[in-house]
Motif scaffolding. Structure first.
Motif, PDB file in Angstrom:
ATOM      1  N   ALA A   9      33.011  23.636  34.475  1.00  0.00           N
ATOM      2  CA  ALA A   9      32.426  22.817  35.715  1.00  0.00           C
ATOM      3  C   ALA A   9      31.206  22.488  35.451  1.00  0.00           C
ATOM      4  CB  ALA A   9      32.765  24.174  36.604  1.00  0.00           C
ATOM      5  N   GLU A  10      31.043  21.440  36.466  1.00  0.00           N
ATOM      6  CA  GLU A  10      29.616  20.859  36.127  1.00  0.00           C
ATOM      7  C   GLU A  10      28.753  21.691  37.137  1.00  0.00           C
ATOM      8  OE1 GLU A  10      28.742  18.440  34.277  1.00  0.00           O
ATOM      9  OE2 GLU A  10      30.653  18.393  33.562  1.00  0.00           O
ATOM     10  N   GLU A  11      29.199  22.261  38.134  1.00  0.00           N
ATOM     11  CA  GLU A  11      28.458  23.299  38.854  1.00  0.00           C
ATOM     12  C   GLU A  11      28.852  24.811  38.721  1.00  0.00           C
ATOM     13  OE1 GLU A  11      31.589  22.071  40.474  1.00  0.00           O
ATOM     14  OE2 GLU A  11      30.164  20.382  40.710  1.00  0.00           O
ATOM     15  N   ALA A  12      28.404  25.494  39.801  1.00  0.00           N
ATOM     16  CA  ALA A  12      29.034  26.741  39.665  1.00  0.00           C
ATOM     17  C   ALA A  12      30.658  27.041  39.878  1.00  0.00           C
ATOM     18  CB  ALA A  12      28.358  27.806  40.518  1.00  0.00           C
ATOM     19  N   ALA A  13      31.168  27.665  39.172  1.00  0.00           N
ATOM     20  CA  ALA A  13      32.557  27.988  39.379  1.00  0.00           C
ATOM     21  C   ALA A  13      32.775  28.893  40.451  1.00  0.00           C
ATOM     22  CB  ALA A  13      33.244  28.381  38.020  1.00  0.00           C
ATOM     23  N   PHE A  14      33.752  28.797  41.240  1.00  0.00           N
ATOM     24  CA  PHE A  14      34.246  29.763  42.288  1.00  0.00           C
ATOM     25  C   PHE A  14      35.230  30.950  41.816  1.00  0.00           C
ATOM     26  CE2 PHE A  14      33.554  26.599  46.001  1.00  0.00           C
ATOM     27  CZ  PHE A  14      32.319  26.912  46.039  1.00  0.00           C
ATOM     28  N   ALA A  15      36.036  30.609  40.937  1.00  0.00           N
ATOM     29  CA  ALA A  15      37.094  31.559  40.458  1.00  0.00           C
ATOM     30  C   ALA A  15      37.583  30.877  39.163  1.00  0.00           C
ATOM     31  CB  ALA A  15      38.106  31.604  41.560  1.00  0.00           C
ATOM     32  N   ALA A  16      38.263  31.825  38.463  1.00  0.00           N
ATOM     33  CA  ALA A  16      38.967  31.357  37.192  1.00  0.00           C
ATOM     34  C   ALA A  16      39.726  32.546  36.674  1.00  0.00           C
ATOM     35  CB  ALA A  16      37.703  31.234  36.207  1.00  0.00           C
ATOM     36  N   ASP A  17      40.574  32.029  35.873  1.00  0.00           N
ATOM     37  CA  ASP A  17      41.638  32.951  35.093  1.00  0.00           C
ATOM     38  C   ASP A  17      42.040  32.509  33.786  1.00  0.00           C
ATOM     39  OD1 ASP A  17      43.190  35.323  34.919  1.00  0.00           O
ATOM     40  OD2 ASP A  17      44.992  34.439  35.658  1.00  0.00           O
ATOM     41  N   ILE A  18      42.339  33.462  32.924  1.00  0.00           N
ATOM     42  CA  ILE A  18      42.780  32.922  31.599  1.00  0.00           C
ATOM     43  C   ILE A  18      43.995  33.541  31.195  1.00  0.00           C
ATOM     44  CG2 ILE A  18      42.165  33.327  29.121  1.00  0.00           C
ATOM     45  CD1 ILE A  18      39.153  33.630  29.856  1.00  0.00           C
ATOM     46  N   SER A  19      45.014  32.839  30.774  1.00  0.00           N
ATOM     47  CA  SER A  19      46.300  33.142  30.327  1.00  0.00           C
ATOM     48  C   SER A  19      46.146  34.384  29.384  1.00  0.00           C
ATOM     49  CB  SER A  19      47.118  32.188  29.947  1.00  0.00           C
ATOM     50  OG  SER A  19      46.746  31.736  28.474  1.00  0.00           O
ATOM     51  N   PRO A  20      47.367  35.242  29.326  1.00  0.00           N
ATOM     52  CA  PRO A  20      47.535  36.368  28.523  1.00  0.00           C
ATOM     53  C   PRO A  20      47.136  36.205  27.123  1.00  0.00           C
ATOM     54  CG  PRO A  20      48.893  36.504  30.353  1.00  0.00           C
ATOM     55  CD  PRO A  20      48.476  35.189  30.353  1.00  0.00           C
ATOM     56  N   ASP A  21      47.576  35.031  26.772  1.00  0.00           N
ATOM     57  CA  ASP A  21      47.493  34.795  25.338  1.00  0.00           C
ATOM     58  C   ASP A  21      46.386  33.812  25.070  1.00  0.00           C
ATOM     59  OD1 ASP A  21      48.334  32.088  26.468  1.00  0.00           O
ATOM     60  OD2 ASP A  21      50.144  31.819  25.603  1.00  0.00           O
ATOM     61  N   GLY A  22      45.630  33.533  26.069  1.00  0.00           N
ATOM     62  CA  GLY A  22      44.293  32.777  25.918  1.00  0.00           C
ATOM     63  C   GLY A  22      44.430  31.202  25.688  1.00  0.00           C
ATOM     64  N   ARG A  23      45.808  30.801  25.969  1.00  0.00           N
ATOM     65  CA  ARG A  23      45.836  29.328  25.519  1.00  0.00           C
ATOM     66  C   ARG A  23      45.457  28.495  26.828  1.00  0.00           C
ATOM     67  NH1 ARG A  23      52.037  28.311  25.100  1.00  0.00           N
ATOM     68  NH2 ARG A  23      51.190  26.159  24.987  1.00  0.00           N
ATOM     69  N   PHE A  24      45.449  29.181  27.937  1.00  0.00           N
ATOM     70  CA  PHE A  24      44.974  28.323  29.137  1.00  0.00           C
ATOM     71  C   PHE A  24      44.251  28.916  29.995  1.00  0.00           C
ATOM     72  CE2 PHE A  24      49.500  27.102  28.100  1.00  0.00           C
ATOM     73  CZ  PHE A  24      49.615  25.650  27.983  1.00  0.00           C
ATOM     74  N   ALA A  25      43.189  28.230  30.480  1.00  0.00           N
ATOM     75  CA  ALA A  25      42.372  28.642  31.617  1.00  0.00           C
ATOM     76  C   ALA A  25      42.358  27.559  33.039  1.00  0.00           C
ATOM     77  CB  ALA A  25      40.970  28.624  31.285  1.00  0.00           C
ATOM     78  N   VAL A  26      42.318  28.262  34.029  1.00  0.00           N
ATOM     79  CA  VAL A  26      42.411  27.432  35.423  1.00  0.00           C
ATOM     80  C   VAL A  26      40.885  28.007  36.123  1.00  0.00           C
ATOM     81  CG1 VAL A  26      43.536  27.308  37.442  1.00  0.00           C
ATOM     82  CG2 VAL A  26      44.650  27.670  35.575  1.00  0.00           C
ATOM     83  N   VAL A  27      40.202  26.863  36.325  1.00  0.00           N
ATOM     84  CA  VAL A  27      38.990  27.183  37.008  1.00  0.00           C
ATOM     85  C   VAL A  27      38.861  26.325  38.372  1.00  0.00           C
ATOM     86  CG1 VAL A  27      36.467  26.847  36.475  1.00  0.00           C
ATOM     87  CG2 VAL A  27      37.794  27.089  34.520  1.00  0.00           C
ATOM     88  N   SER A  28      38.347  26.940  39.270  1.00  0.00           N
ATOM     89  CA  SER A  28      37.909  26.494  40.368  1.00  0.00           C
ATOM     90  C   SER A  28      36.641  26.200  40.888  1.00  0.00           C
ATOM     91  CB  SER A  28      38.536  27.032  41.676  1.00  0.00           C
ATOM     92  OG  SER A  28      37.949  26.701  42.987  1.00  0.00           O
TER      93      SER A  28
END
Length: 344
Positions: A50-69
């Protein structure tokens, strides 16, 4: 204790429409906690998500993916090691993004997101939305999604927890909490829900019947709950000193996390695949690893702070195991950081 409703509109309609309750800002753990000085730690690798601050994020249980808001770039889906996001999503059209709760299903197939007034389900295979649902009552505090997108769990500020099945329209409202709900989690098969709130209680309950299976009491408001994906453990943490690991089958306590701080708040938690360790994030830049059986701390890391923040600070939104030797973190600094584990 339970209210069952069948929704009559096609849940796969991608247009925004009124359904039932309302999606609220997840509790912001932005305050820094007083704690002993921790040496700066060096990550193995760093990616800017994220270029600026992130609001929320989650990492998949196996670490393969991350979703960042984040504010200006909506919701980005990242694959481990990739320099560019594989998907870029917009929750509610034009304007600043306000998605503050994100959860990846245990099978990596679906993502649930929410803002104050709506929640959405996304397909990881197609990179497209499955549905958007607007809330009319109260506001959403936290969200979770089961494997195959079968069920979505929505914790709200009015104390209700909603379990919703997008494909059938079936809905259950769990009414066990007396005050606002702060944190929810769901089993991979969607049959069991875990919720904790300001009423000092966390409940493990059935999404089939809405009946309580186990009750976990605390001396202060419950701020975080987490279910082990293998069905072995429950983790509940409050706003003071009790952070407890429980046996998910019997409801009996297994260990209490061992720390001397008068107050310790956690923002994310995940159990290792072998069930021997618990990984937690905190609003004080800290990431901790714990022995499940004893509650003793094994490892500690300190993520990078947000740029131009004084004093330096960052909230750890997501933690995950890549393998036995590496962990991944996502924080409000907008950075994904890869860390090496030391021997237990």
């Amino acid at each position: 204790m339970v209210n069952v409703v069948i929704a009559k509109r096609n849940p796969f309609d991608r247009n925004h429409y009124q359904l039932f309750p309302k999606a609220s800002l997840i509790c912001s753990f932005a305050c820094a906690l007083a704690a002993c000085t921790v040496p700066e730690t060096e990550p193995e690798k760093v990616w800017r998500h994220a270029e600026e601050a992130a609001f929320a994020a989650d990492i998949s249980p196996d670490g393969r993916f991350a979703v960042v808001s984040s504010l200006m770039h909506g919701i980005n889906v990242w694959q481990y090691g990739k320099a560019e996001p594989i998907y870029q999503w917009s929750h509610q059209g034009a304007g600043n993004n306000v998605v503050v709760s994100v959860h990846i299903s245990a099978d990596n197939q679906f993502v649930a997101t929410s803002d104050r007034e709506a929640f959405a389900l996304w397909s990881m295979q197609r990179g497209e939305p499955v549905g958007f649902w607007r809330i009319d009552e109260s506001s959403v505090r936290d969200i979770a999604v089961a494997n195959e997108g079968k069920g979505i769990l929505v914790g709200r500020s009015n104390g209700k927890v909603m379990y919703f099945e997008p494909m059938t329209g079936r809905r259950i409202e769990f009414l066990g909490h007396q005050e606002k709900v702060n944190s929810v989690d769901i089993s991979p098969n969607g049959r069991f829900a875990l919720s904790g709130g300001n009423d000092y209680v966390a409940y493990l309950w059935s999404t089939d019947t809405g009946q309580i299976i186990h009750t976990f009491t605390h001396p202060s408001r419950v701020t975080l709950v987490a279910l082990d994906d293998q069905g072995r453990y429950v983790f509940t943490a409050d706003s003071q000193q009790k952070s407890q690991i429980w046996n998910a089958q019997t409801g009996a306590p297994i260990s209490n996390l061992q720390y001397i701080a008068r107050q310790k708040i956690f923002t994310d938690a995940v159990f290792s695949k072998d069930g021997e360790r618990l990984l937690t994030g905190a609003p004080s830049r800290r990431v901790y690893e714990w022995n499940v059986k004893t509650g003793e701390q094994i490892n500690e890391w300190k993520v990078a702070p947000r740029a131009n923040m004084s004093p330096p600070s960052a909230v750890v939104y997501g933690v995950g195991y890549i393998d036995e030797n590496l962990i991944m973190t996502e924080s409000s600094s907008g950075l994904a950081e890869l860390w090496s584990r030391t021997n237990d």
